[in-house]
Design a protein around this motif. Structure first.
Motif, PDB file in Angstrom:
ATOM      1  N   LEU A  38      16.155  97.085  23.094  1.00 27.26           N
ATOM      2  CA  LEU A  38      16.884  95.871  23.462  1.00 27.26           C
ATOM      3  C   LEU A  38      16.103  95.014  24.449  1.00 27.26           C
ATOM      4  O   LEU A  38      15.478  95.532  25.374  1.00 27.26           O
ATOM      5  CB  LEU A  38      18.235  96.236  24.078  1.00 27.26           C
ATOM      6  N   GLN A  39      16.187  93.714  24.260  1.00 24.56           N
ATOM      7  CA  GLN A  39      15.562  92.750  25.161  1.00 24.56           C
ATOM      8  C   GLN A  39      16.481  92.487  26.351  1.00 24.56           C
ATOM      9  O   GLN A  39      17.655  92.159  26.160  1.00 24.56           O
ATOM     10  CB  GLN A  39      15.307  91.430  24.423  1.00 24.56           C
ATOM     11  N   PHE A  40      15.969  92.657  27.539  1.00 21.61           N
ATOM     12  CA  PHE A  40      16.684  92.300  28.763  1.00 21.61           C
ATOM     13  C   PHE A  40      15.962  91.136  29.418  1.00 21.61           C
ATOM     14  O   PHE A  40      14.742  91.031  29.338  1.00 21.61           O
ATOM     15  CB  PHE A  40      16.711  93.481  29.745  1.00 21.61           C
ATOM     16  N   TYR A  41      16.724  90.279  30.062  1.00 18.76           N
ATOM     17  CA  TYR A  41      16.177  89.155  30.819  1.00 18.76           C
ATOM     18  C   TYR A  41      16.547  89.362  32.278  1.00 18.76           C
ATOM     19  O   TYR A  41      17.606  89.901  32.586  1.00 18.76           O
ATOM     20  CB  TYR A  41      16.757  87.833  30.320  1.00 18.76           C
ATOM     21  N   ARG A  42      15.687  88.917  33.176  1.00 19.05           N
ATOM     22  CA  ARG A  42      15.978  89.060  34.605  1.00 19.05           C
ATOM     23  C   ARG A  42      16.261  87.701  35.213  1.00 19.05           C
ATOM     24  O   ARG A  42      15.700  86.688  34.804  1.00 19.05           O
ATOM     25  CB  ARG A  42      14.841  89.764  35.339  1.00 19.05           C
TER      26      ARG A  42
END
Length: 120
Positions: A38-42
């Motif tokens: 899964l792609q996470f963004y900060r």
């Protein structure tokens, strides 16, 4: 894509460049699709907020909370914010900075389980 206030782009960039130790530690475990691909963004703007971490595929927000979050005002602001985010269909997981720094494996396990339960 979730709606956001375009005026938060620069502040979110500034926050990405000045992450806390807890945020850096957690980011090292979330980045590069290490959890279920899964792609996470900060430091992602959502509505009028900047959330610490966001996974759109799982509709998951993760917050690392420092001391200011544990005051009466901080707790109330977080409650209101979380309520608004939940209305968008998001799940919000909150961890204290101390938890992230001292119990990172437990934190990652809870994130993994929550994300897994929310993806098709």
């Amino acid at each position: 894509m979730q709606p956001y206030n375009k005026n938060l782009k620069k502040p979110s960039r500034d926050l990405r460049n000045n992450m806390t130790d807890a945020e850096k530690s957690l980011w090292s475990k979330l980045r590069a699709k290490q959890i279920l691909g899964l792609q996470f963004y900060r430091q992602k703007p959502l509505l009028n907020f900047i959330v610490d971490f966001y996974c759109p595929a799982a509709n998951l927000v993760i917050e690392c909370d420092g001391g200011q979050h544990f005051t009466d005002e901080g707790l109330e602001a977080d409650r209101v914010r979380d309520e608004i985010l939940v209305e968008l269909g998001l799940v919000v997981l909150r961890f204290s900075n101390r938890q992230v720094l001292t119990e990172i494996d437990d934190v990652i396990e809870l994130i993994f389980q929550t994300a897994q339960s929310r993806i098709p």
